[in-house]
Design a protein around this motif. Structure first.
Motif, PDB file in Angstrom:
ATOM      1  N   ARG A  17      -1.555   6.561  12.887  1.00 50.54           N
ATOM      2  CA  ARG A  17      -2.212   6.498  11.602  1.00 50.54           C
ATOM      3  C   ARG A  17      -2.518   5.124  10.886  1.00 50.54           C
ATOM      4  O   ARG A  17      -3.523   4.537  10.360  1.00 50.54           O
ATOM      5  CB  ARG A  17      -1.834   7.392  10.607  1.00 50.54           C
ATOM      6  CG  ARG A  17      -2.180   8.924  11.103  1.00 50.54           C
ATOM      7  CD  ARG A  17      -1.765   9.701  10.005  1.00 50.54           C
ATOM      8  NE  ARG A  17      -2.194   9.710   8.789  1.00 50.54           N
ATOM      9  CZ  ARG A  17      -1.732  10.096   7.643  1.00 50.54           C
ATOM     10  NH1 ARG A  17      -0.810  10.849   7.503  1.00 50.54           N
ATOM     11  NH2 ARG A  17      -2.450  10.139   6.266  1.00 50.54           N
TER      12      ARG A  17
ATOM     13  N   ASP B  77       1.206   4.452  -2.728  1.00 50.38           N
ATOM     14  CA  ASP B  77       1.215   5.817  -2.171  1.00 50.38           C
ATOM     15  C   ASP B  77       2.428   6.686  -2.455  1.00 50.38           C
ATOM     16  O   ASP B  77       2.502   7.757  -3.157  1.00 50.38           O
ATOM     17  CB  ASP B  77       1.247   6.216  -0.573  1.00 50.38           C
ATOM     18  CG  ASP B  77      -0.188   5.567   0.261  1.00 50.38           C
ATOM     19  OD1 ASP B  77      -1.093   5.682  -0.565  1.00 50.38           O
ATOM     20  OD2 ASP B  77      -0.176   4.977   1.093  1.00 50.38           O
TER      21      ASP B  77
ATOM     22  N   ARG C 124     -15.422   2.828   3.320  1.00 60.72           N
ATOM     23  CA  ARG C 124     -14.518   4.020   3.926  1.00 60.72           C
ATOM     24  C   ARG C 124     -13.847   3.273   5.133  1.00 60.72           C
ATOM     25  O   ARG C 124     -14.219   2.298   5.989  1.00 60.72           O
ATOM     26  CB  ARG C 124     -15.543   5.120   4.445  1.00 60.72           C
ATOM     27  CG  ARG C 124     -16.635   4.725   5.438  1.00 60.72           C
ATOM     28  CD  ARG C 124     -17.459   5.941   5.786  1.00 60.72           C
ATOM     29  NE  ARG C 124     -18.624   5.694   6.648  1.00 60.72           N
ATOM     30  CZ  ARG C 124     -18.691   5.324   7.853  1.00 60.72           C
ATOM     31  NH1 ARG C 124     -17.836   5.530   8.694  1.00 60.72           N
ATOM     32  NH2 ARG C 124     -19.997   5.200   8.615  1.00 60.72           N
TER      33      ARG C 124
ATOM     34  N   ARG D 221      -6.585   3.615   1.508  1.00 59.45           N
ATOM     35  CA  ARG D 221      -5.803   2.614   0.533  1.00 59.45           C
ATOM     36  C   ARG D 221      -5.325   1.567   1.648  1.00 59.45           C
ATOM     37  O   ARG D 221      -5.343   0.247   0.932  1.00 59.45           O
ATOM     38  CB  ARG D 221      -4.848   3.398  -0.270  1.00 59.45           C
ATOM     39  CG  ARG D 221      -4.159   2.517  -1.069  1.00 59.45           C
ATOM     40  CD  ARG D 221      -3.277   3.183  -2.203  1.00 59.45           C
ATOM     41  NE  ARG D 221      -3.763   4.103  -2.878  1.00 59.45           N
ATOM     42  CZ  ARG D 221      -3.476   5.458  -2.757  1.00 59.45           C
ATOM     43  NH1 ARG D 221      -3.007   5.958  -1.826  1.00 59.45           N
ATOM     44  NH2 ARG D 221      -4.279   6.451  -3.574  1.00 59.45           N
TER      45      ARG D 221
ATOM     46  N   SER E 211      -2.264   6.859   2.967  1.00 59.57           N
ATOM     47  CA  SER E 211      -3.819   6.809   2.881  1.00 59.57           C
ATOM     48  C   SER E 211      -4.330   5.720   3.792  1.00 59.57           C
ATOM     49  O   SER E 211      -4.278   4.466   3.261  1.00 59.57           O
ATOM     50  CB  SER E 211      -4.405   6.743   1.251  1.00 59.57           C
ATOM     51  OG  SER E 211      -5.491   6.351   1.236  1.00 59.57           O
ATOM     52  N   GLU E 212      -5.175   6.113   4.700  1.00 56.11           N
ATOM     53  CA  GLU E 212      -5.508   4.929   5.554  1.00 56.11           C
ATOM     54  C   GLU E 212      -6.679   4.223   4.670  1.00 56.11           C
ATOM     55  O   GLU E 212      -6.684   2.784   4.801  1.00 56.11           O
ATOM     56  CB  GLU E 212      -6.445   5.587   6.811  1.00 56.11           C
ATOM     57  CG  GLU E 212      -5.479   6.248   7.802  1.00 56.11           C
ATOM     58  CD  GLU E 212      -4.872   7.790   7.671  1.00 56.11           C
ATOM     59  OE1 GLU E 212      -4.704   8.380   8.409  1.00 56.11           O
ATOM     60  OE2 GLU E 212      -5.446   8.301   6.465  1.00 56.11           O
TER      61      GLU E 212
ATOM     62  N   SER F 250       0.646  -1.169  -0.108  1.00 56.33           N
ATOM     63  CA  SER F 250       0.015  -0.009   0.111  1.00 56.33           C
ATOM     64  C   SER F 250       0.829   1.232  -0.131  1.00 56.33           C
ATOM     65  O   SER F 250       0.639   2.353  -0.524  1.00 56.33           O
ATOM     66  CB  SER F 250      -0.894   0.094   1.277  1.00 56.33           C
ATOM     67  OG  SER F 250      -1.567   1.214   1.326  1.00 56.33           O
TER      68      SER F 250
ATOM     69  N   SER G 100       2.364  12.805   3.866  1.00 59.01           N
ATOM     70  CA  SER G 100       0.967  13.098   3.715  1.00 59.01           C
ATOM     71  C   SER G 100       0.458  12.233   2.637  1.00 59.01           C
ATOM     72  O   SER G 100      -0.745  12.409   2.378  1.00 59.01           O
ATOM     73  CB  SER G 100       1.166  14.751   3.201  1.00 59.01           C
ATOM     74  OG  SER G 100       1.728  14.818   1.912  1.00 59.01           O
ATOM     75  N   CYS G 101       1.300  11.635   1.689  1.00 55.51           N
ATOM     76  CA  CYS G 101       0.686  10.824   0.702  1.00 55.51           C
ATOM     77  C   CYS G 101       0.215   9.546   1.384  1.00 55.51           C
ATOM     78  O   CYS G 101      -0.378   8.926   0.686  1.00 55.51           O
ATOM     79  CB  CYS G 101       1.884  10.321  -0.378  1.00 55.51           C
ATOM     80  SG  CYS G 101       3.081   9.317   0.099  1.00 55.51           S
TER      81      CYS G 101
END
Length: 316
Positions: free
Chosen positions: A168, A64, A127, A96, A93-94, A60, A90-91
């Motif tokens: 995160r 990103d 989500r 993804r 993604s939870e 993953s 910042s790239c």
């Protein structure tokens, strides 16, 4: 950080999980002979959900960083992350990550009921927010979030960023505060290890809920002492500090073996300790027979991901 350290992180996690998997739930006092016998004939070391989730997390992250590497579509070919407003952190993604886990996992690897509930939530709602509370209102306090977290350290510019990213990384499936902090702290430890630095001081400085077990790590000498003092169960608050203790060994081989000799959740503890020690010592330090004992597809996946991620972080 070098490609060899990234490869060591992934291979170490795989080996620690696969070597420890048959001993899950065993008492520490019973493991010396069986572990020696397994090491004497290294073959058929199949991994569990722990190592698979770690590889999926790395996969993953690879997506990103590919998306952000040339973030400025109008930039010249030589443009890097530093030339855009985006950063590696910042790239991440939870969404993804949860999608990758939900769609890429093999159920037969043995995922826990909390993870399975989060996957069902994703498939229904698409989500990540709320998935970690699908089964328990307080979130899972298990170690699954921490086990998969080490690769996230590759995105961190500094240790505080590693802490934030580790938290995160856990949140889509393990939102109990202890589980979140455990993931955050192992990300800090991994970031240190990837740079060849000692990690315990950095971890203890940031520990809050887990301050007591983390502070005890430096006082422990044997696997029996460590498992008795820290605990060796599936709770992140027990197994993550135990893995930090085990990984503070003079070689990666010793780190993985003493993690497993702690008993209890041996595959998870072995995976975390193996990833940390692998990040510190590199893939070249692992015995070739141990690598050959792993499942072939997992070996090849670790090598491909190491190539992809090392190329990506060189662009930082």
């Amino acid at each position: 950080m070098t490609r060899d350290r990234i490869y060591g992180l992934l291979l170490g996690g795989l080996i620690g999980d696969a070597l420890g998997r048959p001993f899950e739930g065993a008492e520490a006092s019973t493991l010396k002979g069986p572990l020696a016998a397994r090491l004497a004939r290294p073959r058929g070391w199949g991994h569990s959900d722990d190592a698979e989730a770690m590889l999926l997390t790395a996969s993953s992250i690879a997506v990103d960083v590919k998306k952000i590497r040339w973030a400025d579509s109008g930039a010249s070919q030589g443009s890097r992350w530093a030339d855009s407003d985006a950063s590696r952190a910042s790239c991440f993604s939870e969404a993804r990550l949860l999608q990758t886990l939900a769609e890429g996992h093999e159920p037969a690897r043995g995922y826990g009921k909390g993870m399975r509930a989060a996957f069902r939530f994703w498939r229904t709602h698409r989500r990540w927010q709320g998935a970690a509370f699908a089964l328990w209102p307080e979130g899972s306090h298990g170690n699954g979030g921490a086990v998969r977290t080490p690769p996230i350290a590759l995105l961190a510019g500094d240790l505080d960023e590693a802490y934030e990213l580790g938290a995160r990384c856990a949140l889509p499936t393990h939102a109990h505060p202890e589980a979140v902090e455990a993931a955050a702290l192992i990300a800090v430890a991994t970031a240190c290890a990837l740079r060849g630095d000692e990690y315990l001081e950095a971890v203890c400085r940031r520990a809050r809920l887990l301050r007591k077990p983390c502070a005890a790590i430096a006082t422990l000498t044997t696997s029996a002492d460590a498992s008795r003092t820290l605990g060796n169960g599936v709770r992140a608050s027990e197994s993550m500090p135990l893995a930090l203790w085990a990984a503070r060994a003079p070689t990666i081989e010793v780190a993985i073996q003493r993690a497993i000799l702690c008993g209890g959740d041996t595959d998870s503890i072995g995976a975390m300790a193996g990833a940390l020690a692998g990040a510190r010592y590199g893939g070249a330090s692992l015995p070739s027979a141990w690598i050959a004992a792993l499942e072939g597809p997992a070996q090849r996946s670790a090598a491909r991901l190491a190539d992809t991620l090392s190329e990506a972080v060189r662009g930082a």
